[in-house]
Design a protein around this motif. Structure first.
Motif, short mmCIF file in Angstrom:
data_model
loop_
_atom_site.label_atom_id
_atom_site.label_comp_id
_atom_site.label_asym_id
_atom_site.label_seq_id
_atom_site.Cartn_x
_atom_site.Cartn_y
_atom_site.Cartn_z
N LEU A 95 0.83 -1.20 0.00
CA LEU A 95 0.00 0.00 0.00
C LEU A 95 0.86 1.26 0.00
CD1 LEU A 95 -2.76 -1.08 2.54
CD2 LEU A 95 -3.01 -0.82 0.08
N LEU A 96 1.99 1.20 0.68
CA LEU A 96 2.89 2.34 0.72
C LEU A 96 3.45 2.64 -0.68
CD1 LEU A 96 4.17 4.37 2.67
CD2 LEU A 96 6.10 2.79 2.93
N LYS A 97 3.75 1.59 -1.43
CA LYS A 97 4.24 1.77 -2.80
C LYS A 97 3.16 2.41 -3.68
CE LYS A 97 7.58 -2.02 -2.69
NZ LYS A 97 7.93 -3.37 -3.22
N TYR A 98 1.92 1.95 -3.53
CA TYR A 98 0.82 2.55 -4.29
C TYR A 98 0.65 4.03 -3.93
CZ TYR A 98 -0.92 -1.85 -6.23
OH TYR A 98 -1.06 -3.02 -6.94
N LYS A 99 0.79 4.31 -2.64
CA LYS A 99 0.67 5.69 -2.17
C LYS A 99 1.72 6.58 -2.83
CE LYS A 99 0.05 9.32 0.48
NZ LYS A 99 -1.04 10.27 0.22
N TYR A 100 2.96 6.13 -2.82
CA TYR A 100 4.04 6.91 -3.42
C TYR A 100 3.84 7.08 -4.93
CZ TYR A 100 6.76 6.57 0.90
OH TYR A 100 7.19 6.68 2.19
N TYR A 101 3.29 6.04 -5.55
CA TYR A 101 3.11 6.08 -7.01
C TYR A 101 1.98 7.03 -7.41
CZ TYR A 101 2.40 4.49 -11.80
OH TYR A 101 2.26 4.44 -13.17
N THR A 102 0.92 7.08 -6.61
CA THR A 102 -0.26 7.85 -7.01
C THR A 102 -0.25 9.29 -6.53
OG1 THR A 102 -1.44 7.02 -5.05
CG2 THR A 102 -1.73 5.80 -7.11
N THR A 103 0.26 9.55 -5.31
CA THR A 103 0.18 10.91 -4.78
C THR A 103 1.50 11.45 -4.23
OG1 THR A 103 -0.52 10.04 -2.62
CG2 THR A 103 -2.25 10.68 -4.15
N ILE A 104 2.50 10.63 -4.11
CA ILE A 104 3.82 11.00 -3.59
C ILE A 104 3.74 11.45 -2.13
CG2 ILE A 104 5.88 12.42 -3.88
CD1 ILE A 104 5.27 12.63 -6.83
N CYS A 105 3.07 12.59 -1.88
CA CYS A 105 2.99 13.07 -0.50
C CYS A 105 1.73 13.90 -0.31
CB CYS A 105 4.22 13.89 -0.13
SG CYS A 105 4.39 15.41 -1.09
N ASN A 106 1.36 14.09 0.94
CA ASN A 106 0.21 14.93 1.27
C ASN A 106 0.64 16.39 1.36
OD1 ASN A 106 -1.61 12.72 1.66
ND2 ASN A 106 -0.63 12.34 3.64
N SER A 107 -0.34 17.26 1.47
CA SER A 107 -0.07 18.67 1.72
C SER A 107 0.51 18.82 3.13
CB SER A 107 -1.36 19.47 1.59
OG SER A 107 -1.26 20.71 2.25
N ALA A 108 1.66 19.47 3.24
CA ALA A 108 2.30 19.66 4.54
C ALA A 108 1.41 20.44 5.52
CB ALA A 108 3.65 20.35 4.37
N PRO A 109 0.77 21.54 5.10
CA PRO A 109 -0.14 22.23 6.03
C PRO A 109 -1.29 21.34 6.50
CG PRO A 109 0.42 23.67 4.20
CD PRO A 109 0.94 22.31 3.85
N SER A 110 -1.81 20.49 5.59
CA SER A 110 -2.89 19.59 5.98
C SER A 110 -2.43 18.58 7.02
CB SER A 110 -3.43 18.85 4.74
OG SER A 110 -4.12 19.73 3.89
N GLU A 111 -1.23 18.04 6.84
CA GLU A 111 -0.70 17.09 7.81
C GLU A 111 -0.49 17.77 9.17
OE1 GLU A 111 2.82 15.29 6.23
OE2 GLU A 111 1.66 13.74 5.18
#
Length: 219
Positions: A95-111
């Protein structure tokens, strides 16, 4: 014997039904015994009326995955932040690989804002629960007044209920007309594969205004 996956949604959308801790433990026991994986959608966790906060399913079942988000119980959809929890390391890595492939990272302010909200989760969930309970109490008089048209299926948890429409015409027609005439949005049951029911949400601060519009029409 051929079952490979159990999918659970608790507290449930749209019925508002909530599995108890004992029921979750029983499902976990069956899943562990038979090697069945469980996906548990718990996006409304923390909004239980009984006061019993049920556990994350991933904490009681090794072969499972729990889903949580900021948009539902916390009422912070603009953050676009969610999470999964699992003890299955192999699944987690995939799942982590899929996450990196599809969105790379979240918005830092949102996190950052999500982390603040989670640190104050008790306050936020209590405030949201108080709002929902107040709206539910306000709606009781409405349902008593219009029980010949709408059957009140009071939820056990969460901000959503699935009420039965007993009036003339179809529930789809009823919902469409209320949106066009009163500006009140109700979700007809056909979206969930059933007739005669509609979904009503209790988590908004302007709920009472919308209900009074609906009351004026039905009266």
């Amino acid at each position: 014997p051929s079952t490979k996956l159990i999918v659970i949604n608790t507290p449930h959308n749209p019925t508002g039904y909530s599995l108890s801790t004992a029921q979750l433990d029983e499902i976990a026991s069956i899943a562990n015994e038979r090697g069945i994986f469980v996906f548990c959608d718990q996006v409304y966790k923390g909004l239980e009326w009984s006061g019993e906060t049920t556990p994350w399913f991933s904490d009681i079942c090794d072969h499972s995955l729990s889903l949580g988000v900021m948009s539902k119980a916390y009422g912070l959809p603009g953050l676009r932040i969610g999470w999964i929890a699992t003890h299955d390391k192999e699944l987690y890595d995939k799942l982590l690989k899929y996450k990196y492939y599809t969105t790379i990272c979240n918005s830092a302010p949102s996190e950052y804002l999500a982390a603040i909200a989670l640190r104050h989760h008790n306050t936020i969930l209590r405030n949201n629960l108080d709002l929902i309970k107040d709206n539910l109490a306000f709606a009781e008089r409405f349902f008593n007044k219009h029980q010949d048209i709408i059957l009140n299926n009071r939820p056990q948890a969460g901000p959503i209920a699935f009420h039965r429409y007993l009036g003339p015409n179809s529930v789809e027609c009823f919902c469409e007309e209320r949106l066009e005439a009163q500006g009140v949005l109700l979700l007809p049951g056909y979206v969930y594969g059933t007739d005669s029911y509609f979904r009503m949400g209790y988590g908004r601060s302007d709920f009472k205004e919308g209900l009074m519009r609906l009351d004026a029409y039905l009266s």
